[in-house]
Design an enzyme around this catalytic site. Structure first.
Site, PDB file in Angstrom:
ATOM      1  N   ASP A  88       1.734   2.157   8.239  1.00 61.15           N
ATOM      2  CA  ASP A  88       2.360   1.096   7.459  1.00 61.15           C
ATOM      3  C   ASP A  88       1.842  -0.261   7.950  1.00 61.15           C
ATOM      4  OD1 ASP A  88       4.535   0.187   5.590  1.00 61.15           O
ATOM      5  OD2 ASP A  88       5.292  -0.720   7.435  1.00 61.15           O
ATOM      6  N   GLU A 100      -2.494   0.879   5.386  1.00 59.26           N
ATOM      7  CA  GLU A 100      -2.459  -0.291   4.510  1.00 59.26           C
ATOM      8  C   GLU A 100      -3.233  -1.419   5.188  1.00 59.26           C
ATOM      9  OE1 GLU A 100       1.604  -0.429   2.054  1.00 59.26           O
ATOM     10  OE2 GLU A 100       1.936  -0.571   4.210  1.00 59.26           O
TER      11      GLU A 100
END
Length: 711
Positions: free
Chosen positions: A409, A438
């Site tokens: 994340d 990400e």
């Protein structure tokens, strides 16, 4: 306790630099001399600079010799005023990192013969104690710990303390704080205390799953443990729990397969779960009262308790999570764990901040915590003991729980070197471990060349990144609900469309590439974040009939599955998942977030279509080429009129055509000579053909994806 007569403040900001703040209200903020003392030692300070700063005189002073960390020092001014020397910005210096880096693998709790050993890295502490409480006891035992090399504190308990709760009492800057062990592996309900467990009691053998040849062979299916089973017609008994997510052979109200067996039947290779390390936002004792995705990390190495049958039993969550993972492996699928190492829930309350204040988090140029994550804190992964913690944690999840991959994340908050070390650790334990993240560039005080972002993809080539360019070109902007991408009928910028469906590797112009290799691109149009594709279609086409919206949705999902790179599906995407217009459902109720298994029955035809596309991807290597060179060699763009795009693949003595028509009109196309079996069109997808086309002029149906195989 804080010194009661503190008239001014002093901070150790570098190994030999002390900053002193004298308020104007105290002798007009003036002192011509300072010295530092500890025990019988008296060390003079040399004043280097003096400036005014917010009702204070700021003195920057230097001293000779070394500070002995773990010992309390005092600063005395010319007036006889005295204050404790507090640990300041020194903890964010390279010299501090070098001095106190500990490379041992025994932080936390380890067992040795008949003793239990506790170790805590707390180099700035002047005292540390272990707090132990028996399982049924009301009173705690406090045991002093001993300082060792590299800032590690240690104590051994020579008796059986299984199931005891424990925490550490840490004295830093004259204040005691109680902290849960950062390396804790089991916790009490709510994560309030660590619990001592013997992990050998939860042992399950490692599965014998051969590694994937290449990341592009993966097909990822993202879900949330609670969402997956909570629906009333899921057919799952243990709704919302680890055990429920692992139930096999469950049936919906139509008698058709649901749950894990359905996912296996769909044909994906990896199930990615939203975070299941211990998080805040759900009361573990009343798990149905609240909902949360899990991006509020509390304890990175302990499983979340709200998914366990008994959150008060620390073994329950461990055993049940392992059973879930084991069940997934038993049917040949793999598990990706969503990890949130970029921040903690509340910085001030975190174990990191209580044990070594200021070290684990980034601070901006004026010394305040940075907030690139948008949730109040950024983990300082570039510091050596923070990097070690992340790598140790990843290694633990692979070794103890047999995790097959990680989704990072907000990976752009982390630094490149940390991600390289993560990759090395994974490769050393389990070849083929998938790492995706990400790679957004976020405003955190880390130089741009150090961030683990898409821009720096060449520095982390074995880590795949979510391709937001693919997402926005195919679907339309995520941040503008009404913006339509190519699959929703936008016929502009066809060069960009061709670029993303061919792996974003700069097929036409290498200088335009996003990635060096297709295995770095995670292709998606929908995930847990933002509106589902179906809800976007409802907003973009409020007056269209159901059939048109289905076609657009089918086309967008089909492009994901047949583009070069790694395809990523959001659970329920294959049956038009809706969140009823909610764009940010991180704590919305089950009615919004649940996987509605009735829709699977309602839109069974589309489920079968997606299954067919997955079979095509798996059967034909041309849809999952390994390298950019392979793509350049075996893929030839076809020239069509209007908005239609096509690719001819010549590979392994096969010729395959992919054609896409996003417009509402039929399109005339000219096929190369020969007979072409139709594997996919607007109605059917699979590895067997129901229709054969002849080379030459043909018609392509509106809003359709077509796969043709030369006979």
């Amino acid at each position: 306790m804080i010194s009661a007569d503190r008239k001014f403040h002093a901070y150790l900001d570098e190994m030999n630099i002390i900053t002193i703040l004298l308020p104007f209200s105290y002798h007009n903020g003036i002192s011509s001399t300072f010295y530092m003392t500890t025990d019988a030692e008296k060390i003079p300070l040399q004043i280097l600079t003096k400036i005014d700063i917010e009702h204070n005189h700021k003195y920057v002073c230097q001293f000779e010799g070394d500070i002995l960390f773990g010992r309390q020092y005092w600063i005395i001014d010319e007036h006889g005023g005295k204050t404790d020397l507090q640990i300041g910005a020194v903890i964010r210096t390279d010299s501090f990192d070098e001095k106190f880096y500990y490379d041992g693998n025994d932080l936390g709790v380890t067992f040795h013969a008949d003793q239990t050993r506790f170790k805590l890295w707390a180099p700035t502490a002047t005292g540390v104690k272990l707090k132990l409480r028996p399982p049924a006891g009301q009173f705690s035992e406090i045991i002093k710990m001993r300082r060792e090399a590299r800032g590690v504190w240690s104590v051994s308990v020579n008796r059986d303390v299984e199931a005891y709760q424990y925490s550490f009492l840490v004295l830093v800057n004259q204040e005691w704080h109680e902290a849960v062990d950062p390396y804790v592996k089991a916790v009490s309900a709510g994560g309030e205390n660590g619990v001592i467990v013997k992990l050998e009691k939860t042992y399950r053998p490692r599965p014998d799953l051969s590694p994937l040849d290449n990341p592009v062979d993966a097909i990822i299916y993202e879900t949330h443990i609670r969402d997956f089973s909570i629906h009333k017609n899921s057919g799952i008994q243990n709704k919302g729990l680890y055990l429920g997510a692992g139930e096999l052979n469950t049936k919906g109200k139509d008698g058709e397969t649901t749950g894990l067996s359905y996912i296996k039947d769909l044909g994906v290779t990896h199930i990615e779960y939203l975070p299941f390390h211990d998080f805040a936002g759900v009361d573990e004792l009343h798990p149905n009262k609240d909902y949360n995705w899990g991006y509020n990390p509390l304890h990175f190495n302990a499983p979340e308790g709200s998914y366990a049958t008994d959150p008060t039993n620390p073994y329950s969550r461990i055993i049940e999570l392992k059973k879930l993972i084991d069940q997934i492996h038993s049917i040949g699928l793999r598990v990706i764990m969503d990890v949130v190492y970029n921040h903690v829930f509340i910085r001030e309350n975190s174990s990191f901040e209580k044990v070594v204040p200021g070290y684990y988090f980034r601070h901006n140029e004026i010394g305040l915590p940075s907030n690139g994550t948008g949730v109040g804190n950024d983990i300082a992964s570039e510091r050596r003991m923070v990097r070690k913690y992340i790598v140790d944690s990843v290694r633990y999840w692979i070794e103890e729980y047999h995790i097959d991959g990680f989704r990072f994340d907000l990976m752009g908050i982390l630094d490149v070197e940390t991600m390289i070390e993560v990759r090395k650790a994974c490769d050393n334990i389990k070849k083929g471990t998938l790492i995706i993240g990400e790679g957004w560039s976020l405003n955190t005080p880390l130089s741009a060349d150090q961030k683990a972002t898409i821009v720096n993809q060449a520095k982390i080539p074995q880590i795949a990144q979510f391709n937001d360019k693919f997402r926005d070109i195919i679907k339309g902007s995520t941040f503008n609900l009404f913006d339509k991408g190519y699959a929703l009928g936008n016929e502009h910028n066809l060069d960009a469309v061709m670029e993303v469906i061919t792996g974003s590797i700069g097929l036409a112009k290498r200088g335009n590439r996003l990635f060096n290799e297709p295995s770095q691109s995670v292709n998606y149009v929908e995930c847990h974040d933002n509106h589902t594709l179906w809800d976007k279609l409802l907003a973009c086409f409020p007056n269209e009939d159901l059939g048109i919206r289905i076609r657009y949705h089918r086309l967008a999902t089909g492009i994901v599955l047949l583009s070069q790179g790694i395809p990523f599906l959001h659970s329920g995407q294959e049956f038009f998942r809706t969140k009823h217009g909610e764009g940010n459902s991180y704590r919305s109720p089950d009615a919004i977030n649940q996987l509605d298994w009735d829709r699977k029955s309602q839109f069974k035809d589309n489920v079968e279509y997606i299954k067919g596309l997955i079979k095509i991807r798996k059967a034909f290597p041309c849809f999952r080429m390994r390298t950019s060179e392979e793509i350049r060699t075996h893929l030839c763009p076809l020239s069509f009129t209007s908005s239609t795009l096509g690719c001819l693949f010549k590979m392994n003595h096969e010729e395959v055509i992919l054609m896409i028509n996003p417009s509402k009109n039929k399109q005339f196309t000219t096929l190369p000579s020969g007979e072409w079996s139709v594997l996919a069109n607007h109605e059917h997808a699979g590895i067997s053909s129901k229709v054969v086309l002849q080379g030459g002029e043909n018609t392509m149906e509106p809003i359709s994806l077509n796969v043709l195989l030369k006979k």
